[in-house]
Write a protein that holds these residues in place. Structure first.
Motif, short mmCIF file in Angstrom:
data_model
loop_
_atom_site.label_atom_id
_atom_site.label_comp_id
_atom_site.label_asym_id
_atom_site.label_seq_id
_atom_site.Cartn_x
_atom_site.Cartn_y
_atom_site.Cartn_z
N THR A 308 -25.86 7.53 3.48
CA THR A 308 -25.98 7.59 4.94
C THR A 308 -25.67 6.26 5.61
O THR A 308 -25.39 6.22 6.79
CB THR A 308 -27.40 8.02 5.30
N GLN A 309 -25.77 5.13 4.93
CA GLN A 309 -25.68 3.83 5.56
C GLN A 309 -24.25 3.26 5.57
O GLN A 309 -24.00 2.29 6.23
CB GLN A 309 -26.60 2.84 4.84
N ARG A 310 -23.36 3.83 4.81
CA ARG A 310 -22.04 3.23 4.66
C ARG A 310 -21.01 3.96 5.51
O ARG A 310 -20.91 5.18 5.48
CB ARG A 310 -21.62 3.27 3.19
N TYR A 311 -20.23 3.20 6.29
CA TYR A 311 -19.19 3.75 7.14
C TYR A 311 -17.88 3.04 6.85
O TYR A 311 -17.85 1.81 6.63
CB TYR A 311 -19.56 3.60 8.62
N THR A 312 -16.78 3.78 6.87
CA THR A 312 -15.46 3.21 6.61
C THR A 312 -14.57 3.41 7.82
O THR A 312 -14.69 4.39 8.56
CB THR A 312 -14.80 3.85 5.38
N CYS A 313 -13.66 2.49 8.04
CA CYS A 313 -12.77 2.50 9.20
C CYS A 313 -11.76 3.64 9.08
O CYS A 313 -11.03 3.73 8.09
CB CYS A 313 -12.06 1.16 9.33
N LEU A 314 -11.68 4.49 10.12
CA LEU A 314 -10.75 5.62 10.11
C LEU A 314 -9.31 5.14 10.17
O LEU A 314 -8.42 5.68 9.52
CB LEU A 314 -11.05 6.56 11.28
N GLY A 315 -9.06 4.12 10.99
CA GLY A 315 -7.70 3.63 11.13
C GLY A 315 -7.16 3.05 9.85
O GLY A 315 -6.00 3.30 9.47
N CYS A 316 -7.98 2.27 9.14
CA CYS A 316 -7.54 1.70 7.86
C CYS A 316 -7.29 2.79 6.83
O CYS A 316 -6.32 2.73 6.05
CB CYS A 316 -8.59 0.72 7.35
N ARG A 317 -8.13 3.80 6.82
CA ARG A 317 -7.97 4.87 5.84
C ARG A 317 -6.74 5.72 6.14
O ARG A 317 -6.05 6.16 5.23
CB ARG A 317 -9.23 5.75 5.83
N GLU A 318 -6.47 5.98 7.43
CA GLU A 318 -5.30 6.78 7.79
C GLU A 318 -3.99 6.05 7.48
O GLU A 318 -3.00 6.65 7.11
CB GLU A 318 -5.36 7.13 9.27
N ARG A 319 -4.03 4.74 7.60
CA ARG A 319 -2.79 3.97 7.40
C ARG A 319 -2.50 3.77 5.92
O ARG A 319 -1.36 3.92 5.49
CB ARG A 319 -2.91 2.62 8.10
N PHE A 320 -3.50 3.43 5.16
CA PHE A 320 -3.33 3.22 3.72
C PHE A 320 -4.40 4.05 3.00
O PHE A 320 -5.50 3.57 2.77
CB PHE A 320 -3.46 1.74 3.35
N GLN A 321 -4.06 5.28 2.68
CA GLN A 321 -5.04 6.19 2.10
C GLN A 321 -5.37 5.84 0.66
O GLN A 321 -6.46 6.15 0.17
CB GLN A 321 -4.53 7.63 2.17
N LYS A 322 -4.44 5.22 -0.06
CA LYS A 322 -4.65 4.98 -1.49
C LYS A 322 -5.37 3.68 -1.77
O LYS A 322 -5.86 3.47 -2.88
CB LYS A 322 -3.31 4.99 -2.23
N THR A 323 -5.42 2.77 -0.81
CA THR A 323 -6.06 1.49 -1.08
C THR A 323 -7.57 1.62 -1.12
O THR A 323 -8.16 2.47 -0.45
CB THR A 323 -5.66 0.44 -0.02
N LYS A 324 -8.22 0.82 -1.94
CA LYS A 324 -9.66 0.83 -2.07
C LYS A 324 -10.33 -0.19 -1.15
O LYS A 324 -11.54 -0.18 -1.00
CB LYS A 324 -10.07 0.56 -3.52
N ARG A 325 -9.53 -1.06 -0.53
CA ARG A 325 -10.09 -2.13 0.30
C ARG A 325 -10.12 -1.69 1.77
O ARG A 325 -9.47 -2.28 2.63
CB ARG A 325 -9.29 -3.42 0.11
#
Length: 754
Positions: A308-325
């Motif tokens: 519940t506490q962890r959020y990831t950036c949508l823009g970063c994920r949409e641009r580079f879906q395969k990266t783990k960073r």
């Protein structure tokens, strides 16, 4: 003359034992899998004839004569804590047996001072057993306390302690040939270390990993402050070097506090095998909620995999879906309950900032349903049901029935499909109108027509004023620290050892998902407890909660953290999916009789497992004939899919060639069999199966209900069965795939009666 045997109720406390001066000896005798203890009593001086006593299973410390038991007589003996032999005042009905050195093995008994138990040692249990070399006390065997016994560090040989804490105390080895090499005895190495590290030569860092706070201990190099060792938190103020653990070397440290409130670290004597790493100071960024929001910003999405506490950036994920960073932030709250955002300083976005649109993030309650009606079944006057209208088609609905025990509603059609789909009691909005929170996607059933409820005499519509639900006066809303909440898929419910499908809880390690912690359910506390931590007298728990709005389960973890090490998750290796096995001879009234398990996906070879009702699992009979217990248990997932879980051991038998035609059961049409009365005149209890269209020879079966057996084959220890299938108009017989060993009988119509 009529006679019978009555069970004798033994009351050991009332037995009279008398002290005797006979010679006696405690020895071992070889059993099937282990050594068995025997007491030998020599009534004569030559010690060639003796009585052999075995342990009595009903009372600890009591022995009974083996040969007398075979003759239906019980003659007892015992050895008290002072080592004195006492026998029951009874005469033996058996004869003495010959004492043989080849049959019996002397117990390996060791008395003080040839062994010593050290307390308060620097071990996980705090105890160490030292057995000295009889010829050199500078050498010893070391035994650690594991699984409620002392076990050798080299060969795992178990030691039994008798008459503990008494003058007659001694230890007994449970293995004949204990040939481990002796170790050099050094008393100091077993006790607590004295290497101290004072501030500022150490540092405690805290960061968010998933939904948990991760604590690390940093020990600086005394000469170079830019280098350090990194220790991870193990629980109870203990830390372990991360890089040494990767090389199976355990270097530990403990955080302590003196009387002035100053923290210091005690280091273990174990030497590091890893190299120091570069020190990276913790410099996390903390963001508080501003008074005014900027018009540009980043959009973040909750990462369900991490909690519940962890959020990831949508823009970063949409641009580079395969990266783990992907840029990650953590939503936390302080002691006052105020929320703040925490993020690492060394992160950088790989996307551009978006324009902030408040309307886009407005909360809409798409599951708020206020179109429904209550009803009950005529056959159940006290029942309460509710029909929730389908949001896509108002002529359809989902039927729910009220569960008084859990005070909620459960979908009737999903229950028939073995799926738990529930909704909470109706809520009231600001205008005083009732509504339900309902998510159609949670169903696996299809909605039914409303007319099937409203236009039938089977149901009666109810008025809301006539319905009273159970009050939750005792139930209080408990605030749970969100840092201790764990959500799916970070945990799983798995079958327990006793076969309960959800009796075991598994939580996955936040760093390595191939590692996990196993919990068992504690009934009296109504929570799950970590078994490995419990063995170390440390309670780590997890409570299961249900989100009322999403109807999803989540865990509330205890404040105590694990002191045990996570174990390798080998559950996937034990699972056999439905595509790799076939259930045969299935009967609705009973458990399936057999399963065919393929050796590979090509399905060229297979093992056949037979069902055993006493253990409720399937067992490989050919392996059992080789004294190997190989089995699997059949389970059903929440979606109704079946799977097998391997229990233990691997097959030692040879797999069979898969030929579908031979494995399929033979079916006999109605024209080729007849049902007759048995000798007692009971109808349909004798089955006759014709061997050909001529109907001149038959196989005769006797049975009960739909299961019949060939008695002629049974006399030759061959089990041939037949089952009557189908309805009254289209009956047929299903034969087992095993061929008859008996000869068919000449059919005589006069012999049989309908």
């Amino acid at each position: 003359m009529l006679f019978c045997f009555l069970p004798i109720v033994k009351q050991w406390s009332s037995k009279k034992f008398v002290r005797c001066s006979y010679d006696f000896k405690l020895v071992n005798i070889s059993g099937k899998k282990t050594l068995l203890k025997r007491l030998l009593i020599f009534p004569s001086n030559d010690n060639k004839l003796c009585y052999e006593y075995s342990r009595n299973s009903l009372e600890h410390g009591i022995f009974q004569c083996v040969e007398c038991v075979k003759l239906g007589k019980s003659v007892l003996a015992k050895i008290d804590t002072n080592g004195i032999l006492k026998v029951e005042n009874k005469k033996h009905v058996c004869s003495k047996i010959q004492y043989s050195l080849e049959k019996y093995f002397d117990l390996q008994i060791i008395r003080k001072p040839n062994y010593e138990i050290l307390e308060n040692c620097h071990t996980k249990s705090g105890k160490v057993l030292i057995v000295f070399n009889a010829n050199n006390r500078n050498e010893c065997h070391e035994y650690a306390w594991r699984k409620k016994a002392f076990r050798c560090l080299s060969c795992n040989t178990k030691v039994h302690i008798h008459n503990e804490s008494k003058e007659t105390e001694y230890i007994e080895l449970s293995q004949l040939n204990h040939r481990c090499e002796y170790r050099q005895f050094n008393r100091e190495k077993y006790f607590k270390f004295k290497n101290f590290v004072l501030s500022p030569n150490f540092e405690i860092q805290t960061e968010m990993v998933g939904e948990r706070k991760k604590k690390s201990l940093i020990i600086f190099d005394e000469r170079d402050g830019t280098k350090c060792y990194i220790y991870c938190y193990l629980g109870k103020k203990n830390y372990g070097c991360i890089h040494c653990r990767k090389q199976n070397v355990y270097v530990s440290a403990k955080l302590e506090q003196n009387s002035d409130g100053e923290n210091y670290v005690i280091l273990s004597n174990a030497k590091h095998v890893c190299e120091m790493v570069k020190y990276e100071p913790q410099n996390d960024i903390i963001l508080r909620a501003p008074n005014k929001y900027s018009s540009y910003g980043k959009s973040f999405k909750w990462n369900s995999k991490s909690g519940t506490q962890r959020y990831t950036c949508l823009g970063c994920r949409e641009r580079f879906q395969k990266t783990k960073r992907i840029f990650t932030i953590y939503l936390c709250n302080d002691e006052n309950g105020d929320y703040f955002v925490q993020m690492k300083n060394n992160q950088k976005h790989i996307c551009e900032a978006r324009k902030y649109e408040p309307k886009k993030y407005a909360i809409t309650e798409i599951s708020k349903i206020d179109t429904y009606f209550f009803y009950r079944e005529n056959s159940m006057p006290n029942s309460i049901n509710v029909a929730i209208f389908d949001s896509n088609d108002s002529t359809f609905c989902y039927p729910f029935f009220y569960q008084k025990s859990s005070n909620n509603f459960r979908c009737s059609n999903c229950s028939k499909l073995k799926k738990m789909c529930t909704i909470q009691l109706p809520k009231i909005d600001e205008n005083g109108k009732e509504y339900f929170i309902h998510g159609p996607k949670k169903h696996i059933c299809k909605p039914m027509k409303i007319s099937s409820i409203q236009e039938t005499s089977k149901f009666v519509l109810l008025e809301r004023k006539d319905i009273v639900f159970k009050e939750n006066s005792k139930k209080k809303d408990v605030e749970i620290d969100e840092a201790r909440i764990l959500k799916l898929p970070n945990f799983e419910f798995r079958p327990s050892k006793n076969g309960k499908p959800d009796g075991k809880l598994v939580t996955f390690d936040t760093i390595d998902e191939s590692l996990c912690y196993e919990y068992y359910f504690l009934t009296r506390s109504k929570c799950f407890v970590c078994g490995n931590c419990e063995r170390k007298k440390h309670r780590v728990t997890a409570k299961v909660h249900l989100n009322n709005e999403t109807n999803e389960k989540f865990l509330e973890l205890s404040i105590n953290e694990h002191v045990c090490e996570p174990i390798k998750d080998e559950f996937a290796d034990k699972i056999i999916n439905a595509s790799n096995f076939i259930v045969t001879e299935r009967n609705v009234e009973r458990k399936p009789k057999k399963v065919i398990v393929f050796t590979c996906e090509k399905k060229e070879f297979y093992y056949e497992l037979s069902y055993t009702s006493s253990n409720d699992f399937f067992r490989c009979i050919p392996c059992l004939n080789h004294n190997k217990n190989v089995g699997a248990k059949l389970y059903v997932k929440e979606n109704g899919e079946e799977y097998l879980m391997s229990l233990q051991n691997k097959h030692v038998c040879t797999p069979e060639k898969y030929e579908k035609e031979k494995l399929q059961s033979k079916t006999i049409p109605k024209s080729m069999f007849e049902l007759y009365k048995n000798k007692n005149g009971e109808s349909n209890k004798k089955l006759v199966v014709f061997t050909s269209e001529k109907k001149d020879f038959v196989y005769e079966y006797s049975g009960d209900k739909s299961l019949f057996r060939c008695l002629q084959c049974l006399k030759q220890k061959k089990y041939i069965s037949a089952k009557v299938r189908g309805n009254e108009n289209e009956k047929y017989v299903e034969l087992s795939k095993v061929e008859h060993v008996c000869t068919p009988m000449k059919f005589d119509q006069k012999k049989y009666k309908k």
